[in-house]
Write an enzyme that holds these catalytic residues in place. Structure first.
Site, PDB file in Angstrom:
ATOM      1  N   ASN A 137       0.875  -1.173   0.000  1.00 29.24           N
ATOM      2  CA  ASN A 137       0.000   0.000   0.000  1.00 29.24           C
ATOM      3  C   ASN A 137       0.912   1.223   0.000  1.00 29.24           C
ATOM      4  O   ASN A 137       1.496   1.562   1.022  1.00 29.24           O
ATOM      5  CB  ASN A 137      -0.900  -0.019   1.240  1.00 29.24           C
ATOM      6  CG  ASN A 137      -1.750   1.243   1.332  1.00 29.24           C
ATOM      7  OD1 ASN A 137      -1.816   2.032   0.380  1.00 29.24           O
ATOM      8  ND2 ASN A 137      -2.397   1.443   2.464  1.00 29.24           N
ATOM      9  N   GLU A 141      -5.087  -4.495  10.816  1.00 29.87           N
ATOM     10  CA  GLU A 141      -4.036  -3.493  10.983  1.00 29.87           C
ATOM     11  C   GLU A 141      -4.291  -2.709  12.272  1.00 29.87           C
ATOM     12  O   GLU A 141      -5.093  -1.764  12.274  1.00 29.87           O
ATOM     13  CB  GLU A 141      -4.044  -2.520   9.803  1.00 29.87           C
ATOM     14  CG  GLU A 141      -3.767  -3.167   8.466  1.00 29.87           C
ATOM     15  CD  GLU A 141      -3.215  -2.158   7.458  1.00 29.87           C
ATOM     16  OE1 GLU A 141      -2.087  -2.377   6.986  1.00 29.87           O
ATOM     17  OE2 GLU A 141      -3.882  -1.147   7.176  1.00 29.87           O
ATOM     18  N   GLY A 156       2.873   2.716  10.690  1.00 28.12           N
ATOM     19  CA  GLY A 156       3.819   3.807  10.498  1.00 28.12           C
ATOM     20  C   GLY A 156       4.536   4.226  11.766  1.00 28.12           C
ATOM     21  O   GLY A 156       5.176   5.278  11.813  1.00 28.12           O
ATOM     22  N   SER A 159       3.781  -1.765  10.321  1.00 24.65           N
ATOM     23  CA  SER A 159       5.230  -1.822  10.490  1.00 24.65           C
ATOM     24  C   SER A 159       5.830  -3.191  10.145  1.00 24.65           C
ATOM     25  O   SER A 159       6.770  -3.647  10.805  1.00 24.65           O
ATOM     26  CB  SER A 159       5.634  -1.383  11.908  1.00 24.65           C
ATOM     27  OG  SER A 159       5.243  -0.032  12.127  1.00 24.65           O
ATOM     28  N   LYS A 194       0.101   4.255  -0.362  1.00 24.43           N
ATOM     29  CA  LYS A 194      -0.550   5.466   0.179  1.00 24.43           C
ATOM     30  C   LYS A 194      -0.320   6.634  -0.788  1.00 24.43           C
ATOM     31  O   LYS A 194      -0.333   6.419  -2.001  1.00 24.43           O
ATOM     32  CB  LYS A 194      -0.057   5.740   1.598  1.00 24.43           C
ATOM     33  CG  LYS A 194      -0.190   4.485   2.479  1.00 24.43           C
ATOM     34  CD  LYS A 194       0.068   4.697   3.931  1.00 24.43           C
ATOM     35  CE  LYS A 194      -0.106   3.373   4.677  1.00 24.43           C
ATOM     36  NZ  LYS A 194       0.032   3.480   6.115  1.00 24.43           N
ATOM     37  N   HIS A 220      -9.360   1.364   4.970  1.00 26.34           N
ATOM     38  CA  HIS A 220      -8.072   1.536   5.646  1.00 26.34           C
ATOM     39  C   HIS A 220      -8.252   2.488   6.832  1.00 26.34           C
ATOM     40  O   HIS A 220      -9.066   3.405   6.766  1.00 26.34           O
ATOM     41  CB  HIS A 220      -7.037   2.090   4.659  1.00 26.34           C
ATOM     42  CG  HIS A 220      -5.658   2.058   5.226  1.00 26.34           C
ATOM     43  ND1 HIS A 220      -5.188   3.035   6.081  1.00 26.34           N
ATOM     44  CD2 HIS A 220      -4.656   1.154   5.098  1.00 26.34           C
ATOM     45  CE1 HIS A 220      -3.953   2.721   6.438  1.00 26.34           C
ATOM     46  NE2 HIS A 220      -3.608   1.586   5.856  1.00 26.34           N
ATOM     47  N   GLU A 226      -6.634   4.905   7.800  1.00 28.06           N
ATOM     48  CA  GLU A 226      -6.463   6.323   7.459  1.00 28.06           C
ATOM     49  C   GLU A 226      -7.737   6.863   6.802  1.00 28.06           C
ATOM     50  O   GLU A 226      -8.100   8.020   7.014  1.00 28.06           O
ATOM     51  CB  GLU A 226      -5.231   6.492   6.553  1.00 28.06           C
ATOM     52  CG  GLU A 226      -3.944   6.320   7.362  1.00 28.06           C
ATOM     53  CD  GLU A 226      -2.786   5.696   6.600  1.00 28.06           C
ATOM     54  OE1 GLU A 226      -2.796   5.712   5.356  1.00 28.06           O
ATOM     55  OE2 GLU A 226      -1.873   5.166   7.272  1.00 28.06           O
TER      56      GLU A 226
END
Ligand code: 13P
Length: 261
Positions: A9, A170, A176, A215, A11, A98, A100
């Site tokens: 991904n 996730e 991240g 991560s 992003k 996701h 985000e």
């Protein structure tokens, strides 16, 4: 037997030229592997990446995914992209929900359910993301949150397509941050997800692949991927470099000596 699935991904990263260079780099490092490989470039680089994959001889080997999609096939939705548009540019998969998207763009599980219905009826396979925040984990609400996200996001899933569905667990606190869930923590969450899926999908739940994301790096991938209910990885930062992404792919191939490279 579930085929492991490792997805990149990117992003909001990589121009068309950078995406094409990645495809060339991947051709150098990927080699043979029984793992299914998916890459999700930003919308603007999908076409260039598809062409570069073909030029590198990888189009049958690597699938392309959108990072998001709108539930409607067309219309007055400025800034959005539809399922037919993703199919047209060569996507086989789409990432939905996701964290985000959920946290920064207000996407609820209800919205994810609408997008899943559109994706499946339009011929795209979905990677549906779920995961708890740090606060929810500390409050011991992880399983409750995962159950609600799964039930609501999959409410309108096509029951003929359970085996094609991919879930990405996730944990938000691991994305991240450099902080990965331990293989034990991740396996416990995946086992819970699998059990919940059996209530929704019955026997087909054993075919649904559950990726871990947060991560994932070449150094920790093999330990995570060795767990019985971890069927792959959804990789952010470490997927931007074809060498490290390939090393993660090889970690998902038991007995592959390149895993440690
Ligand atoms: P990182 O691998 O950068 O933590 O990102 C994970 C992720 O969000 C993939 O979708």
């Amino acid at each position: 037997m579930r085929t492991p699935i490792i997805a990149a991904n990117w992003k909001m990263q990589k121009t068309t030229g950078e995406a094409a260079a990645f495809a060339e780099g991947l051709a150098e490092h990927l080699g043979d592997s029984p793992v299914e490989v998916v890459v999700a470039p930003p919308f603007t680089a999908l076409g260039a990446f598809a062409s570069a994959l073909s030029a590198a001889g990888l189009d049958g080997r690597v699938s392309i995914a959108g990072q998001n999609v709108h539930a409607e096939p067309a219309g007055a939705f400025t800034g959005e992209v539809s399922v037919p548009m993703l199919v047209d540019v060569g996507c086989r998969y789409v990432i939905l929900g996701h964290s985000e998207r959920r946290a920064l763009f207000g996407e609820s599980s209800g919205v994810v359910a609408d997008k899943l219905r559109a994706a499946q009826s339009g011929g795209l396979r979905a990677i549906v993301c779920i995961g708890e925040t740090l606060q929810e984990r500390e409050d011991e609400r992880t399983f409750e949150v995962l159950a609600a996200q799964l039930d609501e996001s999959l409410a309108s899933a096509d029951s003929r397509r359970w085996p094609e569905l991919v879930i990405a667990y996730e944990p938000v606190w691991a994305i991240g941050t450099g902080r990965t869930a331990s293989p034990e923590e991740a396996q416990a969450a995946h086992a819970f997800v699998r059990e919940r899926l059996s209530g929704l999908a019955g026997a087909a739940s054993t075919e649904i692949r559950i990726q871990y994301g947060g991560s994932v790096k070449p150094e920790n991938a093999a330990d995570l991927l060795a767990r019985p209910d971890i069927d792959g990885a959804l990789v952010g930062g470490a997927s931007l470099d074809p060498k490290s992404f390939s090393a993660i792919i090889h970690s998902g191939s038991p007995g592959d000596s390149r895993a440690a490279e």
